[in-house]
Design an enzyme around this catalytic site. Structure first.
Site, PDB file in Angstrom:
ATOM      1  N   ASP A 289      51.666 113.490 -72.016  1.00 33.02           N
ATOM      2  CA  ASP A 289      52.190 112.145 -71.862  1.00 33.02           C
ATOM      3  C   ASP A 289      51.377 111.259 -72.792  1.00 33.02           C
ATOM      4  O   ASP A 289      50.307 111.659 -73.257  1.00 33.02           O
ATOM      5  CB  ASP A 289      51.967 111.767 -70.389  1.00 33.02           C
ATOM      6  CG  ASP A 289      52.301 110.334 -70.127  1.00 33.02           C
ATOM      7  OD1 ASP A 289      53.339 109.893 -70.635  1.00 33.02           O
ATOM      8  OD2 ASP A 289      51.523 109.667 -69.425  1.00 33.02           O
TER       9      ASP A 289
ATOM     10  N   ASP B 254      49.411 111.304 -66.347  1.00 29.42           N
ATOM     11  CA  ASP B 254      48.657 110.528 -65.372  1.00 29.42           C
ATOM     12  C   ASP B 254      49.538 109.807 -64.369  1.00 29.42           C
ATOM     13  O   ASP B 254      49.043 109.328 -63.362  1.00 29.42           O
ATOM     14  CB  ASP B 254      47.776 109.503 -66.071  1.00 29.42           C
ATOM     15  CG  ASP B 254      48.601 108.369 -66.632  1.00 29.42           C
ATOM     16  OD1 ASP B 254      49.695 108.662 -67.168  1.00 29.42           O
ATOM     17  OD2 ASP B 254      48.192 107.215 -66.508  1.00 29.42           O
TER      18      ASP B 254
ATOM     19  N   ASP C  41      55.158 111.771 -64.595  1.00 29.02           N
ATOM     20  CA  ASP C  41      54.795 113.056 -65.194  1.00 29.02           C
ATOM     21  C   ASP C  41      54.801 114.197 -64.186  1.00 29.02           C
ATOM     22  O   ASP C  41      54.555 115.340 -64.542  1.00 29.02           O
ATOM     23  CB  ASP C  41      53.400 112.963 -65.811  1.00 29.02           C
ATOM     24  CG  ASP C  41      53.306 111.855 -66.833  1.00 29.02           C
ATOM     25  OD1 ASP C  41      54.244 111.746 -67.633  1.00 29.02           O
ATOM     26  OD2 ASP C  41      52.331 111.104 -66.805  1.00 29.02           O
TER      27      ASP C  41
END
Lengths: 1186, 349
Positions: free
Chosen positions: A423, A862, A866
């Site tokens: 990410d 995080d 995700d």
């Protein structure tokens, strides 16, 4: 009551949009029917109905005291190997068994007991947490007052009072709060990881229940849905004074969420304990198994088939031999009395005897299956996890977070990662937004240099920067001396310190910052001790804006339900201004903008709006035209510099227009129909037009420390890195450069649907046509990319490629027929960036990579968005950063910073992979060595099933004489030091290509085992065959040969271990030599037991073996000869085909590397610092003692 | 009031949360324990295999020499002692209790033999390690009188029916039942060579495994089949050393067992006359019987294998060491180059 009552405000009006959202009526019709049968009598503790439902006691343990034994046993015997051993143990009570039942039961019980003890300890920890949760205190209404009670004693229908910053003990129906209109703020971080506050709203008729006494007469009945796991819906009715009120999520407070910004609330318990939504949601994440373990299962099957085949061979020979005992009516081996025998040895029925012998063989050669393998691996992995958790180099000082291995069964998988899917926001970047630049009325302000700009400058090799920026370099000192403010990194002498009034367009600047100060949903919070103002905002971007406005001189300090108040600086004076808040049109990802309508002190009606450039430029008025180009130009520059931009605009409204629009908007908001949202959007559209452009903001999301270096290292290690981000393509590309994912000279293959022809098509409404054209376009672009990759020119010049694809294209590229091509192109590129991708796409891409390449994927992220990706990937790594714990909860490993990934993979991953691979290989080696000596002996005992050794030697083999060195290997072995692991990232490829655990290597070790067993048996046999074995003329017998062979086996396997590792701490020495020594100790002690106990081992060592030189000479010869083949192999291998770590070791030994870390303090400052800290700590202690 | 309590509670919980989670530094947890890290450098390889070679070759020579010094006479008599008329049907001969089993043969001493000279009998293809055979003994019964009824393991040689009462056999089981019963009488130059049959069993056996109060009972009463030797029912088991030796089962199908010791020296070319009783049946399973006279040397009995094996392993090591030395002299490797790797080479192409 301690707190002030002046906040008699009607927040509900501002937030009416969300509060009044009606629940769908069709579901309410089902109340009382199946699935909607729950009835709650509020505030009626004596009602028997409450007893019908479960209490609030929560247990997350796997076992209870009662079912622990049966359930954990059941878990144990789900493993094939354990079932095998259980069956063997059962059969061992029959005469079929080649040895005593107890000697086979003991190792099984030991292994099962150890695993069960581990399970028990883990469960006990869970139980302690449960007890803590169950014994928390809550205020419950009883006998006309609220008194404290434990969570677990809460019942359905109880009235509870929850105070600020407390957790809700159960799912509650909100009745009223400290606010007169019955609203409260809730933080749901524990549920969905979102840190922003959510607003809940009670019914008007209950909101008036303002103090403890008002509940005396309160009675109501709630009829609602049965417990379910859907967090985002709640269906029910509240029946109060014979009126039915439909309930929705707005009145529903979920267990484990937290009350914030509200002094207290009153509520009724609806769902308790395991009925609550959060508990219903608590399913274990899908457990992942590592590739090595899956391969290990296959090896176990190989061993099983070996076991079966050697038993089969043995039984055939046995059958033939037994058959020959009856020769033309006379018995051959008369000393066995074949005429009066059991079915086991009956020469008249050789077939049956052979079959029974086959069963005996299955038991006898069971030592081929390493019984303690699973439990050893589990223990080793737990210890490895402790090392990961304890690693100081992965501890983050600022957030006080060490790394955490949340599951221990993926440690070795960390050493095999082929692709990292990352990410961006919060993972590569800090996710703390900083206001760095802005463009107001066509002038760009802000002189800070972003990291991306620095990277860009480097890439363009431009030494002379922009004029505005060069000045910054010299002024760097002043920038640094300024007190740093979180979220604000804006520096421009033209704006700061009130200087903006002297600018030519000061009017615009004033309006610009006013918009920033007013148009948001943040809530100010004053720290009682310091008086400092901080903001609670939905997103860090928004917080950055409010802070920026505050720093420039528009300090937002108070929000009431109708007004927003600012301290404004005007002509050097600080004055308070209040703006009446009339309407708020919220931000949504579809609208990409947010507006507020206010009335200022001059009674002007204003619409203030901020939004994404893609939507805002269409809504501007004609008069903004001259500014538009300049601003667009600036926005592009900002985007290139890796900044997130928003366009700021406003519009004066006239009274009449507003009035008509307001009515329409209100109607839309309160309408009860499916297309309500689109009605609201349409209404908003009507007022958000003809906007006057003020400028744009640019916010930087800073790269985390060490990210570029880490990414460079990882790609040097041959790991492919994919970045999946929601950002714009330009931003993503520039971030790519900043974090060295993209490099100069890399060719970019860009796949996008932003081509003019597609755009033209999009004007039409025919969706199928658009989709078809898009699909074709993507295919064409992918094929072009393919041919670029394949072109001989590029191949020969070894140009690296990068693939960049946007979210819409990704939708098509992930379809069945394009997936293959996309993956093919993507895997040939060294880096891949997917922009504008949704959480679902992230998960899909992960799945595609995982299944398409069949290599190990690691996802790192995080945020809650995700989670899908983390769970889909082979390994999920959560960054325990700002965005709550959701990602961490779904992850397998949690680290505080992206840069720790380098150490996690290159050091811990590599080591764990190597350790586990070696450990399993060695396990098979030692068991094959042992098992085959039994077989060779068997062949010399006419395959009768007589074991070569005493029963207890055999059962202790896996438990005492060989287990600890393997565990030491699995926990402590290092091929090269951590520093060299990081210095030579290529070493990591040993794991990615799985060269330590590929079939040739495994089979090689198995072959080595067979070879060792042959050497052991045949040397032992021939060197002692029948001559006097001591100088008093005694000859060798069954007992002594067993001891001799067993001694050789213990020596051989332990020395083989010593030979195959190259890292000896005192632990290794202790375990390896200790195991061998323990064998002799055991033999002496066991030999001194009474003959009933020791049977064939009685005094065998002291009396027979130790005084015989033959015994020692044979041991010595056997050990040397069993080690030679492997030693020679390794010597030739390191000479002719060295593995990578061999090369590194050679360099180290030839002085190419300095091993001690002290001599290179610059490289390991943390490490040295810790050592110094440690030392000084000890000094202090010793001083104190003096 | 309640508010106060609650805020206090939160305050304290916050302060506890600030406790540092920083892991404690220790060399153990940071995996930095001092370690010895040997590597397979050419020098090490050559040194270690040369060391093995130089250690093993002398040991090999020494033990081979020691083995050669041991004088051993092996004389197979199972065929020689078979009378002509029974050549075709040896089993019938051995089972015929009326046939004359005595057999007199001469053996020549090849070299001087110093006392003690050990007399062994050697049987071939006799599976004393067969599972049925090994288990068929009553260890407790051998040790003490009280356990004489513990004959479960001994089937079918467990009990005899004496006047319809089941009475235990002591010692029971197949091993005892199949006791070796050939006897040897040696004469040298008309003088009887005394074979000392005391002290041929392991001390632990006579002291702890065979009881001094246990006397043979119902042994070899033989209903259907006669086994091997008989025992004197007057002598306790702990003194029946032939039985004790026999009952230590051999590990392999070819084995020797101690028969006795001769304490006089034999000169080269001495001719020993052996008068032997050929009682034991090895004919039905095609086994061989041998009489062995052997001295012991520096390292015990005669076995060339150990010396040869040491020499071979040492020789292999020496050969490999020379090869390695030649390799390193003529084809030295450049200093470890990390690009010298299979996948790197692939990537470079």
């Amino acid at each position: 009551m301690a707190f002030k009552r002046h906040e008699r405000v009607q927040f509900s009006k501002i937030y009416s949009l969300s509060c009044l959202r009606p629940s769908r009526s069709d579901e309410h019709g089902q109340i009382g029917q199946k699935g909607y049968s729950r009835v709650v009598y509020c505030n009626d503790p004596d009602n028997l109905e409450a007893v019908r439902y479960r209490g609030n006691y929560v247990s997350t343990t796997k076992y209870t005291a009662v079912n622990f034994i049966p359930k954990s046993l059941f878990e144990q015997f789900r493993r094939v190997a354990n079932i095998y051993f259980l069956v063997v143990a059962c059969v061992s009570f029959s005469p079929l068994a080649p040895f005593q039942a107890s000697s086979i039961l003991f190792p099984l019980l030991f292994v099962i007991g150890a695993t069960m003890a581990k399970e028990g300890v883990e469960d006990w920890r869970r139980r302690k947490q449960d007890i803590k949760a169950n014994n928390r205190k809550i205020h419950v209404y009883k006998d006309h007052s609220f008194s404290e009670r434990k969570w677990k004693d809460l019942r359905v229908g109880d009235l509870v009072k929850v105070y600020k910053d407390e957790y809700f003990p159960a799912d509650l129906l909100l009745l009223s709060s400290s606010y007169p209109d019955g609203i409260c703020y809730v933080e749901t971080m524990n549920l969905d990881g979102e840190t922003n506050l959510k607003l809940k709203h009670a019914f008007d008729f209950t909101a008036s229940l303002q103090d403890d006494d008002s509940f005396q007469q309160f009675k109501a009945v709630v009829k609602c849905e049965d417990p379910n796991e859907d967090l985002y819906s709640f269906v029910g009715n509240l029946c109060h004074n014979n009126n039915q009120h439909p309930l929705s999520l707005q009145q529903f407070l979920l267990r484990d969420s937290k009350l914030r910004n509200t002094e207290y609330v009153y509520g009724v318990v609806i769902f308790t304990g395991h009925d609550t939504k959060v508990m219903q949601n608590a399913t274990d994440p899908p457990s992942k198994r590592s590739k090595i373990e899956r391969r290990m299962d296959k090896i176990i099957y190989v061993l099983f088939s070996t076991l079966i085949s050697i038993s089969f061979i043995g039984s055939i020979f046995f059958g033939i031999r037994t058959n020959r005992d009856l020769n033309h009516g006379s018995y051959q081996r008369w000393y066995l009395e074949p005429s009066r025998t059991t079915a086991l040895y009956d020469p008249k029925r050789p077939g049956l005897a052979a079959f029974l012998h086959f069963l005996t063989g299955l038991m006898l050669y069971g030592y081929l299956i390493p019984i303690s393998l699973y439990v050893s691996i589990e223990m080793v992995k737990v210890l490895q996890s402790i090392f990961i958790n304890q690693d100081l180099d992965m501890y983050h000082e600022e957030t006080n977070r060490p790394a955490r291995a949340r599951t221990s069964n993926l440690n070795e998988e960390l050493g095999q990662v082929d692709t990292i899917l990352s990410d961006k926001t919060g993972t590569l970047t800090c996710n703390s937004m900083e206001f760095v630049k802005c463009s107001i009325a066509g002038v760009s302000y802000g002189r800070g240099l972003t990291e991306v700009e620095l990277a860009l400058a480097k890439r363009k090799n431009v030494d002379q920067l922009d004029d505005a920026n060069t000045s910054n370099v010299s002024d760097g000192q002043t920038v640094k001396s300024r007190k740093s403010i979180k979220g604000f990194n804006f520096w421009d002498e033209r704006i700061m310190d009130g200087q903006w009034v002297n600018e030519p367009n000061s009017d615009s600047i004033q309006k610009f910052f006013r918009v920033l100060a007013i148009c948001h949903t943040a809530i100010p919070e004053v720290n009682k001790d310091t008086g400092e103002l901080s903001y609670e905002a939905e997103s860090p971007d928004e917080a950055a804006f409010v802070i920026a406005a505050k720093e420039v001189g528009f300090e937002f300090f108070q929000r009431t339900q109708t007004h927003i108040s600012l301290h404004e600086c005007e002509n050097g004076k600080k004055i308070d201004r209040s703006y009446e808040l009339l309407d708020m049109i919220e931000f949504s990802s579809a609208r990409k903008r947010m507006s507020v309508i206010i009335r200022n002190a001059e009674n002007q009606l204003l619409l203030l709006c901020k939004g994404a450039d893609s939507v805002m430029f269409d809504k501007l008025s004609k008069q903004s035209q001259p500014l538009e180009d300049q601003t667009k130009n600036h926005i592009n520059k900002y985007a290139e510099a890796g900044l997130r931009t928003l366009v700021i605009a406003y519009r004066p409204l006239d009274e009449v227009e507003y009035k008509t629009w307001h009515d329409e908007f209100l109607a839309a908001k309160t309408s009860v129909s499916v297309d309500r949202d689109s009605l609201v959007d349409a209404a908003a559209e009507k007022i958000e037009r003809d906007l006057i452009l003020l400028g744009s903001t640019a916010v930087e999301d800073k790269l985390q420390k060490g990210v570029p270096e880490c990414i460079e290292k990882l790609s040097n290690a041959g790991i492919k890195i994919w970045v999946l981000t929601g950002d714009k393509m330009e931003t993503a590309i520039n971030i790519g450069y900043a974090c060295r994912l993209l490099a100069q000279g890399m060719k970019q293959i860009v796949i996008t649907l932003d081509s003019p022809d597609i755009k033209a098509l999009e004007k039409q409404t025919d969706r199928d046509a658009i989709a078809k054209a898009s699909r074709e376009s993507i295919r064409k672009q992918l094929e072009e990319g393919r041919s670029q990759l394949d072109s001989p020119k590029n191949k020969s010049s070894s140009v690296l490629f990068a693939l960049i694809i946007d979210g819409r294209s990704l939708t098509f590229a992930l379809e069945k027929n394009l997936e293959g091509l996309f993956l093919d192109v993507a895997t040939d590129c060294s880096s891949v960036i997917c922009c504008r991708s949704s959480p679902k796409q992230k998960a899909l891409v992960t799945k595609m990579v995982k299944e398409g390449t069949r290599k190990t994927t690691l996802a790192i992220g995080d945020g809650a968005n995700d989670v899908g990706m983390l769970q889909e990937a082979d390994i999920g790594v959560g960054i325990s950063g700002a965005e709550g714990m959701q990602a961490v909860m779904a992850s397998d490993f949690a680290i505080a910073q992206f840069r720790f990934l380098e150490r996690l993979l290159l050091v811990h991953g590599h080591w764990c992979y190597r350790r586990i691979a070696m450990m399993i290989r060695y396990f098979f080696y030692k068991n094959i060595t042992f098992g085959f000596t039994l077989f060779w002996f068997e062949a010399h005992a006419s395959f009768s099933g007589q074991p070569a050794y005493n029963d207890w030697y055999m059962s202790f083999y896996n438990v005492f004489f060989t287990s600890l060195p393997v565990i030491a290997l699995g926990v402590f072995d290092q091929d090269v030091s951590a520093r060299l692991c990081l210095k030579y990232p290529r070493l990591y490829q040993e794991g990615v290509q799985n060269i330590l655990f590929n079939w040739p290597r495994i089979l090689g070790w198995m072959f080595n085992g067979v070879l060792s067993s042959m050497i052991i048996f045949f040397i032992c046999k021939n060197s002692t065959i029948h001559q006097a074995f001591r100088d008093d003329g005694h000859v060798i017998d069954y007992e002594i040969l067993g001891v001799l062979m067993y001694t050789c086996v213990v020596w051989a396997v332990n020395c083989q271990m010593a030979l195959s590792i190259n890292y000896f701490t005192w632990i290794q020495h202790f375990f390896i030599w200790g195991s061998i020594f323990f064998w002799y100790v055991f033999l002496v002690i066991y030999g001194y037991l009474k003959p009933e106990w020791s049977t064939t081992a009685y005094r065998v060592f002291v009396e027979a073996c130790a005084p015989s030189p033959f015994y020692w000479m044979t041991t010595f010869l056997v050990v040397a000869s069993t080690l030679l083949p492997y030693f020679m192999y390794r010597a030739f291998q390191t000479r002719f085909h060295p593995m990578y770590h061999d090369e590194i070791l050679r360099r180290r030994s030839e002085g190419g590397e300095v091993e001690t870390s002290q001599t290179t303090p610059a490289e390991l400052p943390d490490r040295v610092k810790d050592k110094m800290d440690h030392l000084s700590e000890r000094m202090k202690h010793s001083h104190r003692e003096i | 009031m309640n508010n106060q309590a609650v805020t206090n509670g939160i305050g304290s919980s916050r302060s506890t949360r600030r406790i540092s989670k920083k892991p404690q530094y220790s060399r153990f947890t940071q995996q930095e324990l001092p370690a010895w890290k040997p590597i397979l450098t050419p020098g090490w390889v050559i040194a270690s295999i040369l060391a093995i070679a130089f250690l093993f070759i002398p040991i090999g020579l020494f033990s081979l020499f020691a083995s050669k010094r041991v004088v051993e006479i092996v004389y197979r008599y199972d065929q020689d002692c078979l009378p002509e008329m029974y050549r075709g049907n040896a089993t019938a001969y051995i089972k015929n209790s009326d046939a004359n089993k005595t057999c007199i043969e001469n053996i020549t001493v090849p070299k001087r033999m110093d006392p003690p000279i050990y007399v062994y009998y050697q049987l071939d293809y006799f599976y004393q390690n067969h599972r049925r055979y090994v288990k068929s003994r009553g260890d407790k019964q051998l040790r003490s009188v009280g356990y004489e009824f513990l004959t479960k393991e001994c089937e079918p040689e467990a009990r005899v029916n004496k006047s319809k009462i089941s009475s235990p056999i002591v010692p029971c089981g197949l091993i005892a039942w199949s006791l070796f019963n050939d006897t040897y009488n040696l004469t040298l130059r008309e003088k009887v060579l005394n074979i000392n049959k005391k002290g041929i069993a392991w001390k632990s056996d006579t002291e702890d495994k065979f009881g001094s109060q246990v006397y043979p009972k119902n042994f070899q009463l033989g209903q259907d089949m006669i086994g091997g030797g008989k025992l004197n029912e007057k002598i306790p088991l702990s003194e029946q050393e032939d039985l004790i030796v026999w009952m230590r089962t051999a590990a392999l199908p070819t084995f020797r067992k101690l028969y006795g010791k001769i304490n006089t020296s034999l000169e080269a070319h001495d001719i020993i006359t052996v008068a032997l009783q050929n009682n034991y049946n090895t004919y039905s399973f095609g086994g061989q019987k041998k009489l062995v006279l052997s001295t012991t040397g520096w390292i015990d009995g005669k076995n060339d294998f150990l010396g040869i094996a040491y020499l071979m392993v040492g020789g292999i090591c020496l050969f490999m060491a020379l090869n390695f030395i030649l390799l390193y002299v003529f084809k030295p490797r450049p200093l470890g180059d990390p690009s010298y790797l299979s996948w790197n080479r692939k990537a470079a192409n």
